[in-house]
Design a protein around this motif. Structure first.
Motif, PDB file in Angstrom:
ATOM      1  N   VAL A 109      27.730  57.493 -35.185  1.00 50.07           N
ATOM      2  CA  VAL A 109      28.157  57.164 -36.556  1.00 50.07           C
ATOM      3  C   VAL A 109      28.944  58.333 -37.153  1.00 50.07           C
ATOM      4  O   VAL A 109      29.991  58.151 -37.779  1.00 50.07           O
ATOM      5  CB  VAL A 109      26.937  56.832 -37.436  1.00 50.07           C
ATOM      6  N   ILE A 110      28.425  59.554 -36.941  1.00 49.37           N
ATOM      7  CA  ILE A 110      29.092  60.746 -37.478  1.00 49.37           C
ATOM      8  C   ILE A 110      30.448  60.953 -36.820  1.00 49.37           C
ATOM      9  O   ILE A 110      31.457  61.181 -37.497  1.00 49.37           O
ATOM     10  CB  ILE A 110      28.199  61.994 -37.261  1.00 49.37           C
ATOM     11  N   PHE A 111      30.475  60.849 -35.480  1.00 52.61           N
ATOM     12  CA  PHE A 111      31.742  61.050 -34.770  1.00 52.61           C
ATOM     13  C   PHE A 111      32.742  59.941 -35.067  1.00 52.61           C
ATOM     14  O   PHE A 111      33.955  60.175 -35.044  1.00 52.61           O
ATOM     15  CB  PHE A 111      31.494  61.154 -33.263  1.00 52.61           C
ATOM     16  N   SER A 112      32.229  58.730 -35.340  1.00 55.10           N
ATOM     17  CA  SER A 112      33.129  57.624 -35.683  1.00 55.10           C
ATOM     18  C   SER A 112      33.883  57.908 -36.978  1.00 55.10           C
ATOM     19  O   SER A 112      35.020  57.467 -37.160  1.00 55.10           O
ATOM     20  CB  SER A 112      32.330  56.317 -35.832  1.00 55.10           C
ATOM     21  N   TYR A 113      33.237  58.663 -37.869  1.00 54.03           N
ATOM     22  CA  TYR A 113      33.884  59.033 -39.132  1.00 54.03           C
ATOM     23  C   TYR A 113      35.113  59.906 -38.861  1.00 54.03           C
ATOM     24  O   TYR A 113      36.171  59.736 -39.488  1.00 54.03           O
ATOM     25  CB  TYR A 113      32.893  59.776 -40.021  1.00 54.03           C
ATOM     26  N   PHE A 114      34.996  60.830 -37.909  1.00 56.91           N
ATOM     27  CA  PHE A 114      36.093  61.756 -37.632  1.00 56.91           C
ATOM     28  C   PHE A 114      37.117  61.180 -36.658  1.00 56.91           C
ATOM     29  O   PHE A 114      38.320  61.398 -36.815  1.00 56.91           O
ATOM     30  CB  PHE A 114      35.527  63.064 -37.052  1.00 56.91           C
ATOM     31  N   PHE A 127      20.198  57.220 -43.349  1.00 60.06           N
ATOM     32  CA  PHE A 127      19.569  56.804 -42.091  1.00 60.06           C
ATOM     33  C   PHE A 127      19.751  57.873 -41.012  1.00 60.06           C
ATOM     34  O   PHE A 127      18.833  58.137 -40.226  1.00 60.06           O
ATOM     35  CB  PHE A 127      20.165  55.475 -41.600  1.00 60.06           C
ATOM     36  N   VAL A 128      20.930  58.476 -40.973  1.00 60.01           N
ATOM     37  CA  VAL A 128      21.190  59.540 -39.999  1.00 60.01           C
ATOM     38  C   VAL A 128      20.273  60.734 -40.270  1.00 60.01           C
ATOM     39  O   VAL A 128      19.684  61.315 -39.345  1.00 60.01           O
ATOM     40  CB  VAL A 128      22.668  59.976 -40.043  1.00 60.01           C
TER      41      VAL A 128
END
Length: 288
Positions: A109-114, A127-128
């Motif tokens: 989810v975090i990497f998808s943001y970048f 949630f993260v």
């Protein structure tokens, strides 16, 4: 059509969870061998398997020039993830190692943001954070904890896997075929680990070679299944089913190694799985 793809993604990700649980089981069964040596044989089998499928289906052994950067990024992160995960599998309870590796959907989810420019909402961010708190129960970060270093390395494996699967999703969107993604990654990992293998090779028995071949076959099944899963559907819709690996791993660890996770680990499992289910329900409601 979209729901049909989602169901295919769910089936594929459960299949991958079972295959990866088997892989971890065989890696543990292989005994006292360096993680790099285990990684080489695991990826060597997967590369051959993927190469045969590519030739059989007439898929070319090259990627689009504009996708090369993502392909290399997927391979580097995936290799780091495997080495860290194998180290954790050898030094932790099997279910603990699997759960730390299953932090990957949250890091995805975090990497998808970048990488994919997918926005993270406030609930998703919570949630993260909740999942990370759950991982602390598994890691148990105290200086008196002899498993602290393997646990932190296992968490790094989850970070590497999260980045790798994000790039798999990107490559799928850009038209790259799943078998070639697996072939490129497995071959890259073999080439990177080969020098260490040559200079620090540990002799293996026929039984160990056979066990590592089974680990490689299980890994190939897991790689093809999870690559197909993330090509069928986005992580936010199917990633929760990846946690079925914990059930498979806990069962194998209990029946074959007599491993029983401690209370704090069970609390960590519950928190992480709860966050995963909450993320899944939230994303589905948001999509609708």
């Amino acid at each position: 059509m979209e729901s049909k793809k989602r169901y295919k993604g769910i089936i594929c990700i459960i299949m991958s969870a079972f295959c990866f649980a088997l892989m971890s089981f065989f890696v543990r069964m292989a005994g006292d061998l360096p993680p790099i040596q285990k990684s080489f044989f695991r990826n060597f089998v997967a590369a051959i398997f993927a190469g045969v499928i590519l030739m059989k289906n007439g898929v070319p052994f090259h990627c689009k020039k504009e996708n090369l950067g993502y392909m290399l990024g997927r391979s580097i992160c995936g290799t780091i993830g495997i080495l860290c995960n194998f180290y954790a599998v050898d030094h932790l309870v099997l279910a603990d190692a699997s759960m730390l590796n299953k932090m990957s959907p949250f890091f995805a989810v975090i990497f998808s943001y970048f990488l994919l420019k997918e926005k993270i909402t406030v609930p998703q961010g919570l949630f993260v954070i909740g999942a990370f708190v759950g991982s602390l129960f598994v890691i148990k970060p105290t200086f008196s904890n002899m498993d602290l270093l393997p646990s932190l390395i296992g968490l790094c494996g989850g970070i590497g896997a999260g980045a790798a699967y994000t790039m798999v999703r990107k490559l799928g969107e850009r038209g790259e075929k799943g078998p070639f993604i697996v072939f490129f990654f497995s071959t890259f990992s073999c080439v990177v680990t080969l020098p260490w293998l040559l200079f620090d090779y540990h002799p293996m028995s026929l039984a160990q070679i056979g066990i590592l071949l089974f680990a490689g076959l299980s890994a190939a099944g897991g790689q093809f299944s999870i690559t197909a899963a993330y090509c069928y559907a986005p992580a936010r819709e199917i990633s929760v089913y990846d946690y079925s690996q914990i059930i498979f791993s806990a069962g194998l660890g209990f029946f074959f190694f007599e491993q029983i996770p401690d209370l704090l680990s069970w609390i960590g499992y519950a928190v992480i799985c709860l966050m995963a289910v909450a993320m899944f329900l939230y994303n589905n409601r948001r999509t609708e």
